[in-house]
Scaffold this motif. Structure first.
Motif, PDB file in Angstrom:
ATOM      1  N   ILE A   1       3.315   2.415   8.555  1.00  0.00           N
ATOM      2  CA  ILE A   1       1.887   2.522   8.855  1.00  0.00           C
ATOM      3  C   ILE A   1       1.262   1.169   8.535  1.00  0.00           C
ATOM      4  O   ILE A   1       1.284   0.729   7.386  1.00  0.00           O
ATOM      5  N   PRO A   2       0.713   0.460   9.520  1.00  0.00           N
ATOM      6  CA  PRO A   2       0.203  -0.892   9.283  1.00  0.00           C
ATOM      7  C   PRO A   2      -0.975  -0.907   8.303  1.00  0.00           C
ATOM      8  O   PRO A   2      -1.726   0.071   8.178  1.00  0.00           O
ATOM      9  N   HIS A   3      -1.133  -2.032   7.634  1.00  0.00           N
ATOM     10  CA  HIS A   3      -2.251  -2.219   6.714  1.00  0.00           C
ATOM     11  C   HIS A   3      -3.584  -2.022   7.435  1.00  0.00           C
ATOM     12  O   HIS A   3      -4.521  -1.445   6.870  1.00  0.00           O
ATOM     13  N   GLU A   4      -3.658  -2.474   8.684  1.00  0.00           N
ATOM     14  CA  GLU A   4      -4.903  -2.359   9.437  1.00  0.00           C
ATOM     15  C   GLU A   4      -5.335  -0.908   9.611  1.00  0.00           C
ATOM     16  O   GLU A   4      -6.534  -0.606   9.668  1.00  0.00           O
ATOM     17  N   THR A   5      -4.374  -0.012   9.707  1.00  0.00           N
ATOM     18  CA  THR A   5      -4.706   1.411   9.854  1.00  0.00           C
ATOM     19  C   THR A   5      -5.399   1.934   8.602  1.00  0.00           C
ATOM     20  O   THR A   5      -6.384   2.686   8.683  1.00  0.00           O
ATOM     21  N   PHE A   6      -4.897   1.535   7.421  1.00  0.00           N
ATOM     22  CA  PHE A   6      -5.555   1.942   6.180  1.00  0.00           C
ATOM     23  C   PHE A   6      -6.985   1.394   6.116  1.00  0.00           C
ATOM     24  O   PHE A   6      -7.899   2.070   5.638  1.00  0.00           O
ATOM     25  N   CYS A   7      -7.163   0.175   6.610  1.00  0.00           N
ATOM     26  CA  CYS A   7      -8.472  -0.480   6.513  1.00  0.00           C
ATOM     27  C   CYS A   7      -9.521   0.201   7.386  1.00  0.00           C
ATOM     28  O   CYS A   7     -10.719   0.124   7.089  1.00  0.00           O
ATOM     29  N   ARG A   8      -9.119   0.848   8.466  1.00  0.00           N
ATOM     30  CA  ARG A   8     -10.099   1.532   9.332  1.00  0.00           C
ATOM     31  C   ARG A   8      -9.962   3.046   9.189  1.00  0.00           C
ATOM     32  O   ARG A   8     -10.082   3.790  10.162  1.00  0.00           O
ATOM     33  N   TYR A   9      -9.739   3.486   7.980  1.00  0.00           N
ATOM     34  CA  TYR A   9      -9.533   4.915   7.694  1.00  0.00           C
ATOM     35  C   TYR A   9     -10.610   5.764   8.364  1.00  0.00           C
ATOM     36  O   TYR A   9     -11.807   5.511   8.241  1.00  0.00           O
ATOM     37  N   GLY A  10     -10.165   6.780   9.087  1.00  0.00           N
ATOM     38  CA  GLY A  10     -11.082   7.729   9.714  1.00  0.00           C
ATOM     39  C   GLY A  10     -11.552   7.327  11.090  1.00  0.00           C
ATOM     40  O   GLY A  10     -12.238   8.115  11.758  1.00  0.00           O
ATOM     41  N   GLN A  11     -11.211   6.140  11.545  1.00  0.00           N
ATOM     42  CA  GLN A  11     -11.675   5.671  12.849  1.00  0.00           C
ATOM     43  C   GLN A  11     -10.506   5.627  13.833  1.00  0.00           C
ATOM     44  O   GLN A  11      -9.514   4.947  13.605  1.00  0.00           O
ATOM     45  N   GLY A  12     -10.636   6.358  14.913  1.00  0.00           N
ATOM     46  CA  GLY A  12      -9.571   6.397  15.913  1.00  0.00           C
ATOM     47  C   GLY A  12      -8.393   7.236  15.436  1.00  0.00           C
ATOM     48  O   GLY A  12      -8.540   8.194  14.671  1.00  0.00           O
ATOM     49  N   ARG A  13      -7.212   6.845  15.856  1.00  0.00           N
ATOM     50  CA  ARG A  13      -6.016   7.596  15.481  1.00  0.00           C
ATOM     51  C   ARG A  13      -5.161   6.785  14.515  1.00  0.00           C
ATOM     52  O   ARG A  13      -5.301   5.571  14.399  1.00  0.00           O
TER      53      ARG A  13
ATOM     54  N   GLU B   1       1.560  -2.547   3.881  1.00  0.00           N
ATOM     55  CA  GLU B   1       1.891  -1.427   4.755  1.00  0.00           C
ATOM     56  C   GLU B   1       2.277  -0.190   3.948  1.00  0.00           C
ATOM     57  O   GLU B   1       2.601  -0.263   2.766  1.00  0.00           O
ATOM     58  N   GLY B   2       2.262   0.941   4.639  1.00  0.00           N
ATOM     59  CA  GLY B   2       2.770   2.178   4.064  1.00  0.00           C
ATOM     60  C   GLY B   2       4.031   2.595   4.792  1.00  0.00           C
ATOM     61  O   GLY B   2       4.215   2.285   5.982  1.00  0.00           O
ATOM     62  N   TYR B   3       4.908   3.287   4.082  1.00  0.00           N
ATOM     63  CA  TYR B   3       6.165   3.749   4.669  1.00  0.00           C
ATOM     64  C   TYR B   3       6.327   5.234   4.355  1.00  0.00           C
ATOM     65  O   TYR B   3       6.249   5.639   3.195  1.00  0.00           O
ATOM     66  N   SER B   4       6.531   6.012   5.407  1.00  0.00           N
ATOM     67  CA  SER B   4       6.588   7.463   5.248  1.00  0.00           C
ATOM     68  C   SER B   4       7.892   8.016   5.794  1.00  0.00           C
ATOM     69  O   SER B   4       8.356   7.604   6.865  1.00  0.00           O
ATOM     70  N   THR B   5       8.487   8.953   5.035  1.00  0.00           N
ATOM     71  CA  THR B   5       9.718   9.600   5.479  1.00  0.00           C
ATOM     72  C   THR B   5       9.688  11.070   5.084  1.00  0.00           C
ATOM     73  O   THR B   5       9.079  11.437   4.071  1.00  0.00           O
ATOM     74  N   ILE B   6      10.315  11.914   5.884  1.00  0.00           N
ATOM     75  CA  ILE B   6      10.335  13.339   5.574  1.00  0.00           C
ATOM     76  C   ILE B   6      11.310  13.609   4.429  1.00  0.00           C
ATOM     77  O   ILE B   6      12.398  13.043   4.359  1.00  0.00           O
ATOM     78  N   LEU B   7      10.886  14.488   3.510  1.00  0.00           N
ATOM     79  CA  LEU B   7      11.713  14.873   2.370  1.00  0.00           C
ATOM     80  C   LEU B   7      12.285  16.275   2.516  1.00  0.00           C
ATOM     81  O   LEU B   7      13.425  16.534   2.170  1.00  0.00           O
ATOM     82  N   ALA B   8      11.454  17.197   3.003  1.00  0.00           N
ATOM     83  CA  ALA B   8      11.875  18.602   3.081  1.00  0.00           C
ATOM     84  C   ALA B   8      11.045  19.296   4.151  1.00  0.00           C
ATOM     85  O   ALA B   8       9.991  18.795   4.567  1.00  0.00           O
TER      86      ALA B   8
END
Length: 272
Positions: free
Chosen positions: A164-176, A244-251
């Motif tokens: 998840i790009p840093h820019e996405t965190f910076c515009r939290y709630g705007q767009g997708r 950036e953020g990194y997300s992975t499924i655990l369960a």
């Protein structure tokens, strides 16, 4: 000692048609008694068959066995033995790493529910990553597709991780929520498995990460709720420099209402 095909099959514990096939490809060679026209196998054939069976158990194909039994001192035989020894060593390393991963999964499964929404700071190792899509759209890159297939051979040590790009965190709630799915492995494990670091592979620096587990109910893509908790924690800690953020499924499970619940790990890199 001479054996008919049925006697030979009984002795070796195989079906007669197996012996016929091994004869066809030249592993064993029965002889014909000219006085009665019968075909017999000898102890030489039992030895060659059992040697071939041992080689098959070590992972060689029948064609490989034919080469090894035709010219054991030849260059092709030496290359086959070397290649298979290296492959088995790699498989042993992968099995050891997989056992470690399964023990970790056992720990995660036991406390996944209680950790939903909790935030903690954790030191994560350096990693390698191969981006394979933007959103849910696969990249049309033949070289990257080939490398993806090679990486998938090392599951579950290689994990499916979305960036998840840093820019996405910076515009939290705007767009997708923008994200890029990919495959990821720790740099140490990649080295142990001799995975090459090609130009397609990006380096993900280790260090301190703000971590959480978030629960996704239903079948939709990432939404802003998945980022709310770590962002609130970063603000509370007065941490303004993050990456950036990194997300992975655990369960994953199906709840009482019949809906799918996925539990995801999310780590956001803290910059110094």
């Amino acid at each position: 000692m001479n054996y008919t095909i049925h006697e030979m099959a009984r002795l070796l514990g195989v079906a007669p048609h197996t012996l016929r096939y091994y004869e066809k490809i030249g592993i064993i060679r029965p002889w014909t008694d000219k006085t009665n026209g019968y075909r017999y196998y000898s102890v030489v054939d039992t030895r060659r068959f059992n040697l071939c069976r041992a080689l098959r158990a070590a992972g060689f194909s029948l064609e490989d066995c034919r080469v090894l039994l035709s010219d054991p001192q030849g260059a092709e035989s030496a290359a086959l033995l070397q290649k298979q020894a290296e492959e088995l060593s790699k498989q042993a390393i992968l099995a050891q790493l997989t056992a470690r991963q399964l023990r970790h999964m056992q720990e995660v499964f036991g406390r996944v529910e209680e950790n939903v929404g909790q935030i903690w700071q954790e030191h994560l190792p350096d990693a390698w990553r191969l981006t394979i899509a933007e959103g849910e759209t696969p990249l049309k890159d033949p070289q990257k597709e080939q490398e993806k297939q090679q990486w998938l051979e090392y599951l579950p040590i290689v994990r499916w991780v979305s960036r998840i790009p840093h820019e996405t965190f910076c515009r939290y709630g705007q767009g997708r929520v923008e994200y890029a799915p990919g495959l990821m492995i720790s740099a140490e494990d990649a080295g142990a498995l001799s995975i090459p670091q090609t130009p397609q592979v990006e380096f993900v620096p280790g260090g301190e990460y703000a971590c959480t587990i978030w629960r996704q109910v239903g079948r939709g893509p990432f939404d802003w709720d998945s980022l709310r908790e770590p962002l609130a924690w970063l603000r509370q800690q007065k941490i303004s420099a993050f990456g950036e953020g990194y997300s992975t499924i655990l369960a994953s499970r199906v709840n009482e209402a019949g809906r799918v619940e996925n539990y995801h790990f999310l780590g956001v890199r803290i910059l110094k």
